[in-house]
Design an enzyme around this catalytic site. Structure first.
Site, mmCIF file in Angstrom:
data_model
loop_
_atom_site.group_PDB
_atom_site.id
_atom_site.type_symbol
_atom_site.label_atom_id
_atom_site.label_comp_id
_atom_site.label_asym_id
_atom_site.label_seq_id
_atom_site.Cartn_x
_atom_site.Cartn_y
_atom_site.Cartn_z
ATOM 1 N N LYS A 120 -9.503 -7.586 17.370
ATOM 2 C CA LYS A 120 -8.465 -7.399 18.410
ATOM 3 C C LYS A 120 -8.157 -5.918 18.627
ATOM 4 C CE LYS A 120 -4.740 -6.240 15.854
ATOM 5 N NZ LYS A 120 -3.788 -5.133 16.057
ATOM 6 N N THR A 133 -1.539 -7.124 21.090
ATOM 7 C CA THR A 133 -2.115 -5.780 21.085
ATOM 8 C C THR A 133 -2.698 -5.396 22.441
ATOM 9 O OG1 THR A 133 -2.693 -6.396 18.830
ATOM 10 C CG2 THR A 133 -3.406 -4.271 19.550
#
Ligand SMILES: NC(=O)C1=CN([C@@H]2O[C@H](COP(=O)(O)OP(=O)(O)OC[C@H]3O[C@@H](n4cnc5c(N)ncnc54)[C@H](OP(=O)(O)O)[C@@H]3O)[C@@H](O)[C@H]2O)C=CC1
Ligand SMILES: O=C(CO)COP(=O)(O)O
Length: 326
Positions: free
Chosen positions: A190, A247
């Site tokens: 991620k 994120t």
């Protein structure tokens, strides 16, 4: 009564400090270990860590640079950058005499070896019980007591559940799992994908591109995860999709902020750890070894290494052959 009354956090950065606060809130006796004695002494006396400004470190947290003292805890959390985790566990290993749980809290893959964090722990401290904690959790939010939920995995379900009992509180809700690899892949990938989305936003490509890129990023995270044996529910869970959404949508993320600066043609923020920068080349090497295509992560790696310009990388992604969605 928990089996793990005392907790030591190794690495007094933003995340280590937030995790020490989490453990104190859960009622544990907490030691926060700083590698730099001067840095540790300053935190101990001011109760403030410049790496996590504005957070008061409660007096109950013992801040030390005495590793032997920290290693006596019932459970250890390692919150160094991923590339330093082996060094930290190597140092700890000589102080560890029992099968203590060591929970990796770093997100990344080791350069050179392509090892995930719990594999590094298993090699560096063979008597320890490796575990991993990951999920949507900005250090600043967590330290302030804003609520979140994360995943904590260990190969032994009873151990994972006990570790959750030791750290959980009404503002920090870990779910236990035995899918260590799934949790590790989500946390590592991620960060790379957040750089990609930050670049797109910095280039003013719009909210539709942000959603499309995040989704295709998730498709490649899932592809790699499945090839490496991760469970689907882990990849769609807190440490996978959950952390990816966080994120890829917030400039509070240092990885997203790095991408944002690159996309705008600005200097990246100085002195901020963006793990995706270190993970990108290893992630694509790992994927290549499994014959898995990761076009978004490959674009990030080629931009970061200077092999491609941003505009060329975007164009290459958008002109790939049309295909079925999977
Ligand atoms: N910040 C966040 O919101 C979150 C971070 N993470 C992950 O946590 C990890 C650490 O990030 P973060 O705390 O933010 O980073 P920071 O840059 O804030 O802090 C890193 C800390 O690690 C210390 N350190 C470096 N090498 C070693 C070593 N060999 N032994 C002991 N300590 C060492 C540094 O010490 P010194 O001060 O002496 O340089 C510093 O205190 C990363 O993998 C990140 O992805 C995970 C979830 C949330
Ligand atoms: O891992 C994190 C949130 O879950 C922190 O993200 P950044 O490292 O991008 O700031």
């Amino acid at each position: 009564m928990t089996a793990f009354q005392s907790v030591a956090v190794i690495g007094a950065g933003a995340w280590g400090t937030a995790l020490a606060t989490v453990a104190a809130r859960a009622g544990r006796n907490v030691t926060l270990w700083a590698r730099n004695a001067e840095h540790g002494a300053r935190i101990a006396s001011t109760r403030d860590n410049p790496r996590l400004p504005g957070i008061r470190i409660v007096p109950e947290i013992v801040v030390t640079s005495d590793l032997a003292l920290a290693a006596r805890a019932d459970m250890l959390l390692i919150a160094t950058p991923a590339q330093h985790l082996r060094g930290a566990v190597n140092m700890l290993a000589s102080h560890i005499t029992k099968a203590v749980p060591i929970v990796a809290c770093a997100k990344g893959i080791e350069h050179g070896t392509h090892k995930f964090m719990t594999d590094v722990i298993a090699e560096a401290a063979p008597h320890a019980q490796p575990a991993i904690l990951s999920g949507p959790s900005f250090a600043d939010d967590v330290a302030r007591g804003l609520p979140t939920a994360v995943t904590l995995a260990a190969s032994d379900e009873a151990l994972a559940s006990s570790l959750v009992q030791a750290l959980g509180s009404p503002t920090f809700r870990p779910y236990h799992s035995t899918d260590i690899r799934g949790v590790e892949i989500g946390g590592a990938a991620k960060n790379v994908l957040a750089i990609a989305v930050g670049i797109a936003i910095g280039r003013k490509l719009g909210a539709s591109a942000q959603a499309a890129l995040t989704t295709r990023g998730f498709a490649e995270l899932t592809r790699l995860g499945r090839a490496l044996g991760a469970r689907r529910e882990t990849l769609t869970g807190l440490s996978g999709l959950g952390d990816l959404i966080l994120t890829c949508s917030s400039p509070q993320s240092r990885n997203f902020a790095l991408g944002l600066a690159l996309g705008r043609g600005e200097q990246p923020p100085a002195g901020k750890l963006a793990e995706g920068e270190f993970t990108a080349p290893v992630l694509i090497e790992l994927a290549a070894s499994q014959n898995i295509e990761l076009p978004v992560s490959e674009a990030v790696a080629s931009i970061l290494s200077g092999r491609s310009t941003i505009d060329a990388a975007i164009s290459a992604l958008m002109t790939r052959p049309f295909k079925a969605e999977e």
